[in-house]
Scaffold this active site. Structure first.
Site, mmCIF file in Angstrom:
data_model
loop_
_atom_site.group_PDB
_atom_site.id
_atom_site.type_symbol
_atom_site.label_atom_id
_atom_site.label_comp_id
_atom_site.label_asym_id
_atom_site.label_seq_id
_atom_site.Cartn_x
_atom_site.Cartn_y
_atom_site.Cartn_z
ATOM 1 N N ARG A 1 -8.499 9.190 1.729
ATOM 2 C CA ARG A 1 -7.865 9.401 0.416
ATOM 3 C C ARG A 1 -6.647 10.312 0.518
ATOM 4 O O ARG A 1 -5.763 10.286 -0.329
ATOM 5 C CB ARG A 1 -8.886 9.932 -0.602
ATOM 6 C CG ARG A 1 -8.291 10.112 -1.971
ATOM 7 C CD ARG A 1 -9.275 10.158 -3.148
ATOM 8 N NE ARG A 1 -10.580 10.710 -2.865
ATOM 9 C CZ ARG A 1 -10.831 12.004 -2.639
ATOM 10 N NH1 ARG A 1 -9.845 12.887 -2.665
ATOM 11 N NH2 ARG A 1 -12.050 12.410 -2.391
ATOM 12 N N TYR B 1 9.473 -0.553 -19.912
ATOM 13 C CA TYR B 1 8.290 -1.296 -19.533
ATOM 14 C C TYR B 1 7.191 -1.018 -20.560
ATOM 15 O O TYR B 1 6.747 0.113 -20.728
ATOM 16 C CB TYR B 1 7.829 -0.905 -18.125
ATOM 17 C CG TYR B 1 6.578 -1.644 -17.715
ATOM 18 C CD1 TYR B 1 6.622 -3.011 -17.467
ATOM 19 C CD2 TYR B 1 5.368 -0.988 -17.609
ATOM 20 C CE1 TYR B 1 5.478 -3.692 -17.115
ATOM 21 C CE2 TYR B 1 4.211 -1.680 -17.254
ATOM 22 C CZ TYR B 1 4.281 -3.020 -17.008
ATOM 23 O OH TYR B 1 3.141 -3.705 -16.663
ATOM 24 N N ASP C 1 12.898 4.728 -13.525
ATOM 25 C CA ASP C 1 12.105 3.576 -13.096
ATOM 26 C C ASP C 1 13.103 2.544 -12.592
ATOM 27 O O ASP C 1 13.844 1.941 -13.375
ATOM 28 C CB ASP C 1 11.281 3.038 -14.277
ATOM 29 C CG ASP C 1 10.403 1.857 -13.893
ATOM 30 O OD1 ASP C 1 10.718 1.169 -12.896
ATOM 31 O OD2 ASP C 1 9.402 1.605 -14.594
ATOM 32 N N LYS D 1 6.480 -5.611 -7.725
ATOM 33 C CA LYS D 1 7.567 -6.515 -8.101
ATOM 34 C C LYS D 1 8.467 -6.803 -6.893
ATOM 35 O O LYS D 1 7.986 -7.322 -5.909
ATOM 36 C CB LYS D 1 8.325 -5.907 -9.277
ATOM 37 C CG LYS D 1 7.417 -5.369 -10.400
ATOM 38 C CD LYS D 1 6.655 -6.443 -11.126
ATOM 39 C CE LYS D 1 5.569 -5.895 -12.042
ATOM 40 N NZ LYS D 1 6.012 -4.900 -13.015
#
Ligand code: PLP
Length: 381
Positions: A54, A106, A179, A204
């Site tokens: 992790r 978004y 972003d 994306k």
């Protein structure tokens, strides 16, 4: 490997920094599924960097280093999704801090921000990204800690001037987060224009094949904020799987080819359908008719991206009929993959959507552009 200084971003990316697998000499990196890492007889870690899965996966390194190079940043961090990447930035704030973000961005993140800020005692004000004074009029001296922008922003493709936003944010001591999922580092490098943080939905364009969910955060400095974002990934556990990280570094190798091809085709398609008998408007920053065109020309380098919207004549029903008749475009949400997608945003976003009902959002892929044009042409009839 000889002198690798002064290589272009394109070469660095295609070769993924020439990171050869040390164990085998393989020219592609290995996948590291191990969740835990061995200590020797003296209880020292075999590799000081790796203790538990992790904290860090050795398989993140390639994509993170390449992305940092492309963005002109000291380092990058992968996350399990674009949303997790964005939330790691927001969760670094303290109760009472204030965030400014655009009204059109978004959709999933805007909705979540509204809920999250309310629950966590963060202030949030949304500004109109089409208004050049929108941000300056919304920012709050001594309160705003984070200015969030997206450019070109989804799905109006309003273009925000990153350098101007950075000046406004810094004038009140706030950070500017961008972003940059839609332009990718191929077309825009926000840090060069004064951004402090860059966020990607790697789902994306970075990955480009619609086969993983992933995100990334890049910061201009490895400062306190960076430390906090690292801590949130590790402690809150928004970690990417090892196979997904491997797919991402592979998908990224062709980023330049894909983004350039999608940009070229999107421009050709936008020009073709602007003024078409069944089209009210084509919304694309590469068209001179787009209000953000001048800023886009200054800020974007080598193209205007693969995303555009088309406002059809004949209202909502006709828009849905066009989508129904498409045979080459796939009817699906998301963007940035090798295959072209078409969607009716209003249906996806629902009643509170600011998106007009006669808008269609197109994500242009890497197919032969004439096939895409012909498909839309027959669908618009
Ligand atoms: C998809 C997307 C996100 C969210 O990313 P996920 O990987 O789906 O979590 C954030 N910003 C933009 C611009 C996006 O397109």
């Amino acid at each position: 490997m000889g002198n690798r200084k002064n290589l272009s971003a394109e070469t660095i990316n295609a070769q993924a920094l020439h990171q050869i697998d040390a164990m085998t000499g393989g020219i592609t990196p290995a996948i590291h599924p191990s969740s835990t890492f061995l200590r020797d007889e003296n209880y020292q870690l075999i590799n000081a960097r790796h203790s538990y899965g992790r904290d860090e996966n050795p398989g993140y390194v390639v994509a993170e280093r390449v992305l940092a190079e492309l963005e002109g940043a000291p380092a990058a961090l992968l996350f399990s999704s674009g949303m997790a990447a964005a939330m790691a930035v927001v969760q670094s704030l303290r109760p009472g801090d204030h965030i400014v973000a655009p009204k059109v961005m978004y959709w999933g993140l805007r909705n979540w921000l509204i809920k999250f800020c309310d629950r966590w005692g963060l202030g949030l004000d949304l500004f109109d990204s089409a208004d050049p004074d929108g941000l300056a009029n919304t920012i709050k001296k001594a309160k705003t800690k984070l200015v969030w922008i997206e450019t070109p922003c989804n799905p109006t493709w309003d273009v925000i001037d990153i350098a101007a936003a950075s000046e406004i944010a810094h004038s009140v001591g706030a950070c500017l987060a961008v972003d940059s999922t839609v332009p990718t580092p191929v077309l825009t490098q926000p840090i060069k224009h004064g951004a402090d943080i860059v966020i990607h939905s790697a789902t994306k364009y970075l990955n480009g094949h619609c086969d993983i969910i992933a995100g990334a955060v890049v910061t201009a400095k490895q400062d306190e904020l960076w430390e906090s974002i690292c801590e949130i990934r590790c402690q809150a556990g928004a970690v990417l799987g090892s196979f997904e990280a491997w797919l991402l570094q592979r998908g990224m190798r062709t980023l330049f080819l894909r983004v350039r091809k999608a940009s070229e085709s999107a421009l050709a398609l936008a020009k073709y359908f602007e003024g078409h008998a069944n089209v009210k408007a084509v919304i694309y920053p590469g068209l001179a008719s787009h209000p953000g065109h001048q800023i886009a020309k200054r800020q974007m380098d080598g193209g205007f991206g693969g995303m555009l919207s088309i406002q059809v004549k004949g209202g909502a029903q006709h828009a849905l009929n066009v989508v129904k008749r498409c045979k080459v475009f796939a009817r699906a949400t998301s963007l940035g993959g090798v295959e072209s997608l078409i969607e009716h945003r209003y249906t996806i976003e629902g009643e509170r959507s600011p998106i007009p009902k006669d808008w269609l959002r197109l994500s242009i892929g890497i197919e032969f552009v004439d096939d895409l044009i012909a498909d839309l042409e027959q669908a618009l009839d």
